[in-house]
Design a protein around this motif. Structure first.
Motif, PDB file in Angstrom:
ATOM      1  N   ALA A  36       0.859  -1.187   0.000  1.00  0.00           N
ATOM      2  CA  ALA A  36       0.000   0.000   0.000  1.00  0.00           C
ATOM      3  C   ALA A  36       0.892   1.234   0.000  1.00  0.00           C
ATOM      4  O   ALA A  36       1.430   1.625   1.029  1.00  0.00           O
ATOM      5  N   CYS A  37       1.058   1.813  -1.181  1.00  0.00           N
ATOM      6  CA  CYS A  37       1.999   2.923  -1.362  1.00  0.00           C
ATOM      7  C   CYS A  37       1.284   4.256  -1.345  1.00  0.00           C
ATOM      8  O   CYS A  37       1.775   5.227  -0.807  1.00  0.00           O
ATOM      9  N   GLY A  38       0.106   4.293  -1.934  1.00  0.00           N
ATOM     10  CA  GLY A  38      -0.574   5.578  -2.018  1.00  0.00           C
ATOM     11  C   GLY A  38      -2.015   5.413  -2.438  1.00  0.00           C
ATOM     12  O   GLY A  38      -2.482   4.315  -2.730  1.00  0.00           O
ATOM     13  N   ILE A  45      -1.317  -7.302   3.737  1.00  0.00           N
ATOM     14  CA  ILE A  45      -1.263  -5.920   3.256  1.00  0.00           C
ATOM     15  C   ILE A  45      -0.198  -5.194   4.044  1.00  0.00           C
ATOM     16  O   ILE A  45      -0.162  -5.267   5.272  1.00  0.00           O
ATOM     17  N   ARG A  46       0.684  -4.482   3.346  1.00  0.00           N
ATOM     18  CA  ARG A  46       1.763  -3.790   4.026  1.00  0.00           C
ATOM     19  C   ARG A  46       1.808  -2.333   3.594  1.00  0.00           C
ATOM     20  O   ARG A  46       2.101  -2.033   2.422  1.00  0.00           O
ATOM     21  N   GLY A  47       1.449  -1.426   4.506  1.00  0.00           N
ATOM     22  CA  GLY A  47       1.670  -0.012   4.250  1.00  0.00           C
ATOM     23  C   GLY A  47       3.148   0.282   4.427  1.00  0.00           C
ATOM     24  O   GLY A  47       3.814  -0.350   5.247  1.00  0.00           O
ATOM     25  N   PHE A  48       3.666   1.227   3.649  1.00  0.00           N
ATOM     26  CA  PHE A  48       5.090   1.546   3.821  1.00  0.00           C
ATOM     27  C   PHE A  48       5.355   2.988   3.430  1.00  0.00           C
ATOM     28  O   PHE A  48       4.580   3.620   2.712  1.00  0.00           O
ATOM     29  N   ILE A  49       6.454   3.484   3.907  1.00  0.00           N
ATOM     30  CA  ILE A  49       6.915   4.838   3.645  1.00  0.00           C
ATOM     31  C   ILE A  49       8.359   4.705   3.191  1.00  0.00           C
ATOM     32  O   ILE A  49       9.136   3.960   3.799  1.00  0.00           O
TER      33      ILE A  49
END
Lengths: 347, 347
Positions: free
Chosen positions: B252-254, B281-285
């Motif tokens: 999950a990039c944007g 699901i992996r959100g990341f910055i």
């Protein structure tokens, strides 16, 4: 005792799209009982398991090939886990009088292959109904879900929704008493349930029907949440997402709040949190954890013997039910009527 | 050359709740340039980076403490990455004439601590603007996001949305040419972008504005999807969720489709897929991957030298812009006007 020759059964008559109306979706019939072939057993059903997942098995699905188990087809016996007594056996594995756990369904009697039955090895002092709950798939779901998100004693705070339900109440106890998480916060649907959840180990349980439950949640989650065990889906999911730590983990177990909503199911509105807090979300199905069921059961029984885990009448709601009323007892699941596991006792 | 004594700047005047209206949200001012203290540099801004993330930095947030970087405050210079020339330096690290990358913002000139500037070590044959794109945070985002979901040559199929955008077009190339994923499917907003995405390595790129794009997606994802790199959020996210493999992974990039929507942002309606397909699901910055930026840059430059990765004028859209028009060029991001990285060249 002469053996029965016919059995009442509830068949699925239609796939519900939203609310279940038992007179539309289930059809009560009487069918002859077939003769036993080799390695089969004739079972008398005594207790039925009531599980939110059953709602998914009978839904109308535009893409049934995407389901983790095949849906119940129109005309099939409604699927359900059960505790049964063996009345007759052509298998060396079972003899008359044995107790077994099997997916017999909503039927008085069932003929099943012996290898689809699990012997019920009763622990002294524990009611056999717990083999549908704490020591059955419910307890395995709680344990496996926590392992999927790597819950550990290093975690400061776990939040559990549906905390007074069958799975949630075990998550509370496993997290607090067996894993050793520092703080456990539950969410449940009335004050009496909340007090019970606190009595079994939650540091705090919030009644999500309180007007200020979001404020209470914020106060109870100062420092933010390492792990959220989600049994209910949105909108509670959204509220907890906004309280997660950076790199927090969410175990997506169920969405009982939405199972009867059809296309009106609550969507997830807080997706931005997944990105900004770098959340890890893991959907899971209990069957994926089957390799560990033996270990989980041992740890639960040991925890119970040591007085850490309550496996008691308070952790289940057993409702004596006539065969004709099976659907009505099952529907109590979705009305939040049960504390702990909801079990149907056939009278 | 005499040094400038004042600079035009765009300050944030209001936090937009939905669509950005530049005349309301940004205020053009002229401010004096402060004298240099020790270890500072005076920079002339030549190129500005345009990034969907900037929209998040200026949003109204009910809980700004939950953001991964502090939001831009009212009265602060609008934040943006930039390529700059050093006009004066009191640091031994830089001398007059050096090119640097720094978060200078929407300003003609800026005074910054030297340790907030990165030397721009230009590779022969590569335009320096790529240090805002493929060799800048954009390329790092693509590489790191793929690593977060463990994309590998064992994966059969990766889907990327926003595939003609800055990040998406690098995800396509890194996945296909550097990692060696067997099949890459992109989603983009017009036919010409789609053909370009296919020219840089996608096996197929679908125009999500086609009426039958869902059918095309289903056809292009037979066998289902190992990894989805999500740049856009719902509703495309929902459609791809329904095409994931069991245990599929989503980076999950944007959610660029929703950045300007305010409370009208599209929610996620397919949460049930998270459970039934056991999605991860992996959100990341991007900043979380900083330890690997050196390796990523080397692999990109090597891939470019070997002719595998295109780092070219086609992978960026450089728009010559007067200082006064900076907001209008930035807004083109959200209109889908750019192919690859959108760069503002100050004229």
């Amino acid at each position: 005792m002469s053996l029965p020759t016919q059995t009442k059964q509830f068949l699925l008559a239609a796939h519900p799209k939203a609310e279940v109306n038992p007179s539309e979706q289930f059809k009560l019939v009487t069918n002859p009982i077939p003769d036993l072939k080799d390695n089969q057993v004739l079972l008398k059903v005594r207790y039925l398991s009531n599980d939110p997942a059953q709602r998914g098995w009978i839904s109308y699905h535009p893409a049934p090939e995407r389901l983790y188990v095949p849906p119940v087809q129109i005309g099939e016996v409604m699927r359900a886990g059960a505790i049964c007594t063996v009345l007759k056996s052509t298998s060396s594995k079972f003899k008359e009088g044995d107790s077994v756990v099997a997916t017999a369904g909503w039927t008085e009697y069932a003929v099943l292959p012996a290898d689809q039955c699990t012997p019920l090895k009763q622990v002294e002092g524990l009611s056999e109904t717990h083999y549908l709950g704490a020591l059955g798939l419910t307890g395995m779901t709680a344990f496996y879900g926590l392992s999927v998100v790597r819950a550990s004693k290093d975690d400061d705070l776990i939040v559990v929704s549906g905390a007074a339900g069958a799975t949630g109440s075990l998550v509370v106890q496993i997290a607090k008493h067996l894993i050793g998480v520092k703080k456990v916060v539950g969410l449940a649907g009335n004050d009496s349930k909340c007090r019970w959840v606190e009595s079994i180990g939650a540091d705090k349980c919030i009644n999500y029907k309180d007007k200020d439950w979001r404020k209470q949640l914020k106060e109870a989650t100062q420092g933010n949440v390492d792990v959220y065990f989600d049994n209910v889906g949105a909108p509670i999911l959204d509220a907890v997402m906004a309280r997660m730590k950076t790199h927090g983990r969410i175990a997506a177990c169920g969405a009982v709040a939405n199972y009867n909503a059809g296309e009106g199911a609550e969507p997830v509105r807080n997706w931005f949190e997944v990105i900004s807090s770098r959340l890890e979300i893991r959907g899971f199905i209990v069957f994926d954890g089957a390799a560990n069921f033996g270990e989980y059961t041992s740890r639960l029984v040991e925890g119970w013997k040591a007085g850490k885990v309550q496996i008691s009448d308070e952790g289940e709601t057993v409702i004596p039910t006539s065969f004709e009323s099976i659907p009505q007892t099952w529907l109590k699941l979705f009305a939040g009527a049960n504390q702990g596991k909801l079990v149907t006792k056939l009278t």
